[in-house]
Write an enzyme that holds these catalytic residues in place. Structure first.
Site, mmCIF file in Angstrom:
data_model
loop_
_atom_site.group_PDB
_atom_site.id
_atom_site.type_symbol
_atom_site.label_atom_id
_atom_site.label_comp_id
_atom_site.label_asym_id
_atom_site.label_seq_id
_atom_site.Cartn_x
_atom_site.Cartn_y
_atom_site.Cartn_z
ATOM 1 C CB SER A 132 23.167 -0.436 101.744
ATOM 2 O OG SER A 132 22.530 -1.454 101.021
ATOM 3 C CE LYS A 185 19.557 -2.750 101.537
ATOM 4 N NZ LYS A 185 19.024 -4.096 101.366
ATOM 5 C CE LYS A 190 26.194 -0.857 104.925
ATOM 6 N NZ LYS A 190 26.269 -1.017 103.473
HETATM 7 P P1 NAD Z 1 30.995 -7.391 98.989
HETATM 8 O O1 NAD Z 1 31.882 -7.079 100.131
HETATM 9 O O2 NAD Z 1 30.778 -8.803 98.561
HETATM 10 O O3 NAD Z 1 31.497 -6.572 97.682
HETATM 11 C C1 NAD Z 1 32.033 -5.284 97.733
HETATM 12 C C2 NAD Z 1 33.094 -5.178 96.630
HETATM 13 O O4 NAD Z 1 33.584 -3.841 96.610
HETATM 14 C C3 NAD Z 1 34.298 -6.094 96.874
HETATM 15 O O5 NAD Z 1 34.560 -6.892 95.742
HETATM 16 C C4 NAD Z 1 35.433 -5.129 97.170
HETATM 17 O O6 NAD Z 1 36.705 -5.602 96.724
HETATM 18 C C5 NAD Z 1 34.982 -3.907 96.390
HETATM 19 N N1 NAD Z 1 35.598 -2.670 96.884
HETATM 20 C C6 NAD Z 1 35.779 -2.272 98.164
HETATM 21 N N2 NAD Z 1 36.385 -1.078 98.204
HETATM 22 C C7 NAD Z 1 36.597 -0.708 96.914
HETATM 23 C C8 NAD Z 1 37.188 0.422 96.298
HETATM 24 N N3 NAD Z 1 37.702 1.437 97.024
HETATM 25 N N4 NAD Z 1 37.254 0.455 94.939
HETATM 26 C C9 NAD Z 1 36.752 -0.548 94.188
HETATM 27 N N5 NAD Z 1 36.183 -1.664 94.727
HETATM 28 C C10 NAD Z 1 36.100 -1.733 96.068
HETATM 29 O O7 NAD Z 1 29.603 -6.671 99.327
HETATM 30 P P2 NAD Z 1 28.154 -6.993 98.694
HETATM 31 O O8 NAD Z 1 27.504 -8.034 99.553
HETATM 32 O O9 NAD Z 1 28.274 -7.159 97.232
HETATM 33 O O10 NAD Z 1 27.432 -5.613 99.037
HETATM 34 C C11 NAD Z 1 27.664 -4.414 98.277
HETATM 35 C C12 NAD Z 1 26.685 -3.356 98.760
HETATM 36 O O11 NAD Z 1 25.345 -3.827 98.561
HETATM 37 C C13 NAD Z 1 26.800 -3.030 100.264
HETATM 38 O O12 NAD Z 1 26.567 -1.655 100.450
HETATM 39 C C14 NAD Z 1 25.699 -3.896 100.887
HETATM 40 O O13 NAD Z 1 25.260 -3.352 102.122
HETATM 41 C C15 NAD Z 1 24.641 -3.863 99.799
HETATM 42 N N6 NAD Z 1 23.722 -5.025 99.720
HETATM 43 C C16 NAD Z 1 24.174 -6.319 99.874
HETATM 44 C C17 NAD Z 1 23.262 -7.381 99.757
HETATM 45 C C18 NAD Z 1 23.684 -8.826 99.901
HETATM 46 O O14 NAD Z 1 22.795 -9.693 100.013
HETATM 47 N N7 NAD Z 1 24.954 -9.161 99.881
HETATM 48 C C19 NAD Z 1 21.912 -7.120 99.482
HETATM 49 C C20 NAD Z 1 21.499 -5.794 99.302
HETATM 50 C C21 NAD Z 1 22.410 -4.748 99.421
#
Ligand code: NAD
Length: 305
Positions: free
Chosen positions: A100, A174, A243
């Site tokens: 997102s 989104k 965010k």
């Molecule tokens: P999360 O924090 O669980 O996962 C993010 C991952 O990215 C982590 O494992 C982290 O180590 C990795 N990361 C961070 N910086 C990095 C880098 N520079 N290089 C490589 N890896 C890196 O987050 P999430 O809940 O999986 O969400 C991911 C995205 O999806 C976000 O943008 C969030 O807003 C969106 N989203 C989340 C949900 C939800 O229900 N959790 C639903 C829809 C959308």
């Protein structure tokens, strides 16, 4: 997408891991990367894939790159930073940002990647961890038709594709969806907190709201699953929702659209983030709102069980 194409998947967190798992189960060759080696190691121990030696190496190995990262600034850094993926991708490869991310940042990234001959598709998702595991996410897809057609079969392994238009429109959609999702939870919380103070039972209130016109995703999903049992375990961090609300404001402000409810909602989540920390669950915003209630005068009774 050509059957020999290898997918590079970057970001194996709450959402990325189940999404990448589905791609592996569908038979795609995967190269994965995460900033946390232990996260990458755990994933590679249970799923048929290879771990990237570096981001640059992932770029050399893959023809389709999917990012599922916390925000658009990190996506840009992973792609275009020093030793970033995009510098090593062959022309004609496609980058799909399923995070997102900022819609305006996405349009800038689209233009910068185009200079390297690499199309960017924005394909953020809604549905949370459960739908990621089931492959039933809603996927909001912006960008040019040709690269979208190329990666569509990959996206369909993870959910249902909705075409939103030009680059950045998927990310705008989104952010606006999450405004509604957050607002639903906030109004449900304010109603339940007020009702409880007036003598209503919260669980009874939720039953009645779900049989009435007040029903929304706060009352029919988050309250019964995460708030009433006090588990606060939706798998979506408070900081990520805060965010998304800032991104929705960015969209509204870019055109001067009215946004008074959105401004209030964003303020609530920013305050909650300050009080509880970005890593708290997003449903814990209810705890923040509860903390604003003044204590009951002595002898006036306590909370309902
Ligand atoms: P999360 O924090 O669980 O996962 C993010 C991952 O990215 C982590 O494992 C982290 O180590 C990795 N990361 C961070 N910086 C990095 C880098 N520079 N290089 C490589 N890896 C890196 O987050 P999430 O809940 O999986 O969400 C991911 C995205 O999806 C976000 O943008 C969030 O807003 C969106 N989203 C989340 C949900 C939800 O229900 N959790 C639903 C829809 C959308």
């Amino acid at each position: 997408m050509a059957s020999k194409d290898r997918i590079g998947f970057v970001g194996l967190g709450n959402m990325g891991a189940p999404m990448a798992r589905r791609l592996a189960a569908a038979g795609y060759a995967l190269t994965v990367a995460d900033a946390l080696p232990e996260v990458e190691q755990r994933f590679a121990a249970e799923v048929n894939c290879e771990r990237a030696a570096s981001l640059a190496a992932l770029g050399e190995r893959c023809q389709v790159v999917i990012t599922m990262l916390p925000n658009g600034a990190i996506v840009r850094e992973v792609l275009l930073g020093t030793n970033g993926i995009a510098h090593r991708l062959a022309a004609g490869s496609v980058v799909v940002d399923m995070s997102s991310s900022s819609p305006i940042g996405t349009r800038e990234l689209f233009a910068d990647l185009a200079k390297l001959g690499i199309p960017l598709v924005d394909a953020p998702v809604s549905g949370g961890v459960k739908k990621a595991a089931d492959g039933t996410l809603a996927i909001m897809v912006g960008g040019d038709p040709e690269p979208i057609a190329r990666v569509r079969p990959v996206l369909e392994v993870m959910g249902k594709v909705f075409l939103t238009g030009a680059s950045g429109t998927g990310h705008a959609m989104k952010a606006l969806n999450n405004f509604l999702s957050a607002a639903n939870l906030a109004v449900a919380a304010e109603a339940v907190i007020a009702g409880e103070r007036f003598g209503l039972n919260p669980a009874t209130m939720i039953d009645i709201l779900n049989a009435s016109t007040g029903r929304n995703t706060g009352t029919d999903s988050k309250f019964p699953n995460n708030v009433l049992p006090r588990t606060f375990n939706s798998g979506f961090a408070l900081g990520l929702m805060a965010k998304d609300l800032r991104l929705a404001l960015e969209v509204a402000r870019s055109s001067g659209a009215p946004a008074s409810l959105l401004e209030m909602c964003s303020q609530i989540w920013s305050n909650a983030e300050q009080q509880l920390g970005a890593k708290a669950d997003n449903t814990e915003v209810v705890k923040y709102l509860e903390s604003l209630v003044p204590p009951r005068p002595a002898g006036s009774g306590g909370r309902h069980a």
